[in-house]
Design an enzyme around this catalytic site. Structure first.
Site, PDB file in Angstrom:
ATOM      1  CG  ASN A 128      -7.974   3.906 -12.109  1.00 50.71           C
ATOM      2  OD1 ASN A 128      -9.162   3.645 -12.181  1.00 50.71           O
ATOM      3  ND2 ASN A 128      -7.446   4.923 -12.739  1.00 50.71           N
ATOM      4  CB  ALA A 129     -11.756   4.363  -8.699  1.00 47.82           C
ATOM      5  CE1 TYR A 143     -10.732  -0.531  -5.959  1.00 46.49           C
ATOM      6  CE2 TYR A 143     -11.279  -2.816  -5.478  1.00 46.49           C
ATOM      7  CZ  TYR A 143     -11.343  -1.474  -5.153  1.00 46.49           C
ATOM      8  OH  TYR A 143     -12.019  -1.078  -4.039  1.00 46.49           O
ATOM      9  CD  GLU A 193       7.937  -3.865  -8.709  1.00 43.02           C
ATOM     10  OE1 GLU A 193       6.894  -3.176  -8.739  1.00 43.02           O
ATOM     11  OE2 GLU A 193       8.091  -4.813  -7.915  1.00 43.02           O
ATOM     12  CB  CYS A 207       3.257  -8.762  -9.127  1.00 44.13           C
ATOM     13  SG  CYS A 207       3.226  -7.789 -10.647  1.00 44.13           S
TER      14      CYS A 207
END
Ligand code: THU
Length: 136
Positions: free
Chosen positions: A46-47, A49, A56, A87
């Site tokens: 997404n712009a 961030y 996942e 992550c």
């Protein structure tokens, strides 16, 4: 029950659908449930961030929508030959729906680069049974 080659194929197909214009790091995931069903996901950035979703996370959302509750095995395919390991946030997300022996494979198109158990990825973890011991 799909074999690892099939899971890799599905994860690569999911990676090909990734929306990762900011990181240029497309990721695909394919998970198999205890019932043998497969669900896939890709990262969606997404712009703004921090609002991006990991592959996942998307696969887990698809699983829940499809009625699945227990992850037996999960394949993650990133864009390079460096293993794309989940992550920290996704380790916890996987933990919600997987036991300590669930297998997580970091793969490329050609095969497995690294295999870990969930307990390797998130030892001494906190999960649903910590909140309600009677449910475990
Ligand atoms: N990413 C995943 O989707 N899964 C992982 O296992 C690691 C990272 C995504 C998040 C972000 O869209 C991009 O990869 C770069 O971090």
């Amino acid at each position: 029950m799909p074999d690892i080659e099939e899971l890799i194929r599905l994860a690569v197909r999911a990676r090909d659908r990734a929306y990762a214009p900011y990181s240029n790091h497309p990721v695909g995931a394919a998970l198999v449930t205890d019932a043998g069903e497969v669900f896939t996901g890709c990262n969606v950035e997404n712009a703004a961030y921090p609002l991006g979703n990991c592959a996942e996370q998307s696969a887990i959302a698809a699983m829940v929508l499809g009625g699945g509750r227990t992850i037996r095995e999960l394949v993650v395919v990133g864009p390079t030959d460096a293993p794309c390991t989940p992550c920290g946030g996704c380790r916890q997300r996987i933990r919600e729906f997987a036991g300590p022996d669930a297998l997580v494979h970091a793969c490329n198109e050609r095969g497995v680069l690294l295999t870990m158990t969930l307990d390797d990825l998130l030892p001494e973890s906190f999960g649903p049974e910590n909140l309600n011991p009677r449910k475990s």
